[in-house]
Design a protein around this motif. Structure first.
Motif, PDB file in Angstrom:
ATOM      1  N   SER A 182     -10.859   5.643  -5.137  1.00  0.00           N
ATOM      2  CA  SER A 182      -9.949   5.009  -4.174  1.00  0.00           C
ATOM      3  C   SER A 182     -10.375   5.325  -2.745  1.00  0.00           C
ATOM      4  CB  SER A 182      -8.519   5.486  -4.408  1.00  0.00           C
ATOM      5  OG  SER A 182      -8.065   5.125  -5.696  1.00  0.00           O
TER       6      SER A 182
ATOM      7  N   HIS B  84       2.101   1.817  -3.450  1.00  0.00           N
ATOM      8  CA  HIS B  84       0.946   2.190  -4.271  1.00  0.00           C
ATOM      9  C   HIS B  84       0.568   3.653  -4.045  1.00  0.00           C
ATOM     10  CE1 HIS B  84      -2.503   0.853  -6.723  1.00  0.00           C
ATOM     11  NE2 HIS B  84      -3.228   1.700  -6.010  1.00  0.00           N
TER      12      HIS B  84
ATOM     13  N   THR C 271       0.826  -1.210   0.000  1.00  0.00           N
ATOM     14  CA  THR C 271       0.000   0.000   0.000  1.00  0.00           C
ATOM     15  C   THR C 271       0.855   1.254   0.000  1.00  0.00           C
ATOM     16  OG1 THR C 271      -1.770  -1.159   1.180  1.00  0.00           O
ATOM     17  CG2 THR C 271      -1.810   1.242   1.240  1.00  0.00           C
TER      18      THR C 271
ATOM     19  N   LEU D 236     -13.198   3.111  -1.669  1.00  0.00           N
ATOM     20  CA  LEU D 236     -12.736   1.766  -1.288  1.00  0.00           C
ATOM     21  C   LEU D 236     -12.406   1.680   0.199  1.00  0.00           C
ATOM     22  CD1 LEU D 236     -10.371   0.525  -4.159  1.00  0.00           C
ATOM     23  CD2 LEU D 236     -12.521  -0.492  -3.433  1.00  0.00           C
ATOM     24  N   THR D 237     -11.832   2.750   0.738  1.00  0.00           N
ATOM     25  CA  THR D 237     -11.422   2.714   2.151  1.00  0.00           C
ATOM     26  C   THR D 237     -12.608   2.748   3.102  1.00  0.00           C
ATOM     27  OG1 THR D 237     -11.249   5.133   2.366  1.00  0.00           O
ATOM     28  CG2 THR D 237      -9.325   3.952   1.511  1.00  0.00           C
TER      29      THR D 237
ATOM     30  N   LYS E 216     -12.601   1.318 -10.465  1.00  0.00           N
ATOM     31  CA  LYS E 216     -11.267   1.922 -10.419  1.00  0.00           C
ATOM     32  C   LYS E 216     -10.387   1.375 -11.537  1.00  0.00           C
ATOM     33  CE  LYS E 216      -7.212   2.483  -7.434  1.00  0.00           C
ATOM     34  NZ  LYS E 216      -6.623   2.235  -6.098  1.00  0.00           N
TER      35      LYS E 216
ATOM     36  N   LEU F 217     -13.740  -1.562  -6.912  1.00  0.00           N
ATOM     37  CA  LEU F 217     -12.433  -1.906  -7.459  1.00  0.00           C
ATOM     38  C   LEU F 217     -12.508  -2.045  -8.980  1.00  0.00           C
ATOM     39  CD1 LEU F 217      -9.473  -2.697  -6.952  1.00  0.00           C
ATOM     40  CD2 LEU F 217     -10.246  -5.063  -6.690  1.00  0.00           C
TER      41      LEU F 217
ATOM     42  N   GLY G 189      -1.167  -2.934  -7.080  1.00  0.00           N
ATOM     43  CA  GLY G 189      -2.622  -3.045  -7.024  1.00  0.00           C
ATOM     44  C   GLY G 189      -3.101  -4.464  -7.252  1.00  0.00           C
TER      45      GLY G 189
END
Length: 328
Positions: free
Chosen positions: A316, A193, A190, A319-320, A271, A268, A242
């Motif tokens: 993104s 990334h 991460t 996603l969190t 994305k 995802l 990723g």
């Protein structure tokens, strides 16, 4: 001396740009705000309280990380361009740090109430932040953005790289709790990334701002070409980390199913599609840069790439705020 009123034709370009910016900001706000609800529809998964608001705060936090990191990166590239003008656009880093500080403070308040949206200031247990891992990481991000803002206003703005690195490390650790299988490996992926994405997104934005400041100079074309070569490496690193991170959370035999049946998988997939669009735009820009009679014509697809990258940042952030996919 007579004063003349600007004609409609003279006002239209500026007004058009202003309207376009407002529309883009509205869309960028809607993606994290409504994204969790849309992604969770029909999956049977439960969203965390205030998922939309948390996604908005994380979008601001990610953007606040990208902008100053990109400025430092673009300035580093410009110093390697022979004959580059000394002129530079006005820094947005102090404003980004202020926005990041507010976003990090909002996220810390959520952590301080047990990952619930606080109803009042009395619900926030500031002292409790020091007792949990997530609380300490939230405080680290708040302090790091405050330090980044002070560094950006100092005589040595390059020193803001250190607090920005602290934010990236905190985000990498936060994304992988200690209860996860091999959390350090996940945090490492991460971190790479996040850093590569921040340099890619923020770097392109600032490079385009520099080109506009410099005008149609050969140095501008050289800077854009240099950025394109480095961006190809960044894209490769982003793609590799990723994919690896996805396979850690979704075993290969369940990826296709979870891409459509889970909220995390759906976002995802969105994305991935956006990144594919960005890659095509980057390729078009690179072809124009190499073959067009005017290399700076590559700025048009590059501007579209910035818009698409802004959408990637928002997705993104969504996603969190979603439940972690199930490992079957």
């Amino acid at each position: 001396m007579s004063l003349t009123r600007p004609t409609a034709d003279a006002l239209r370009p500026g007004a058009g740009r202003a309207v376009a910016v407002l529309v883009l900001v509205a869309v960028a706000a809607l993606i994290p705000l409504l994204g969790p609800r849309v992604a969770l529809d029909g999956t049977g998964e439960a969203a965390a309280p205030g998922a939309g608001g948390i996604a908005v705060l994380r979008t601001v936090l990610f953007a606040a990380l990208c902008i100053p990191a990109g400025e430092l990166f673009a300035a580093w590239l410009a110093r390697r361009v022979p004959g580059a003008p000394a002129e530079a656009p006005r820094s947005w880093a102090p404003y980004a740090a202020a926005a990041g500080f507010v976003a990090a403070l909002g996220l810390a308040s959520v952590v301080a109430t047990g990952n619930l949206v606080p109803g009042s200031l009395a619900d926030i247990d500031v002292g409790g932040l020091y007792e949990t891992r997530d609380g300490k990481l939230a405080l680290l991000e708040v302090n790091a953005f405050a330090a980044a803002g002070l560094c950006a206003l100092s005589r040595r703005p390059a020193t803001q790289a250190w607090p920005l690195a602290a934010v990236a490390v905190a985000e990498a650790l936060r994304a992988h709790p200690t209860t996860e299988h091999t959390p350090l490996a996940g945090s490492g992926l991460t971190l790479v990334h996040v850093v590569c994405a921040a340099l890619w997104v923020g770097g392109l934005l600032h490079v385009l701002r520099m080109l506009r400041r410099w005008g149609g100079t050969e140095a501008g074309a050289a800077l854009l070409g240099l950025y394109a070569r480095v961006a190809a490496v960044l894209l490769a690193a982003i793609t590799a980390t990723g994919v690896w991170s996805t396979l850690r959370r979704m075993p290969p035999d369940t990826v296709l199913e979870q891409l459509t049946t889970t909220a995390y998988g759906r976002v995802l997939l969105a994305k991935v599609l956006l990144v594919a669009v960005v890659a095509v735009l980057a390729l078009v820009a690179r072809v124009r840069l190499a073959r067009a009679s005017d290399p700076l014509s590559a700025c048009s697809p590059a501007r579209a790439e910035v818009v698409a990258l802004a959408a990637v940042v928002a997705v993104s952030a969504v996603l969190t705020a979603l439940p972690v996919p199930i490992r079957w």
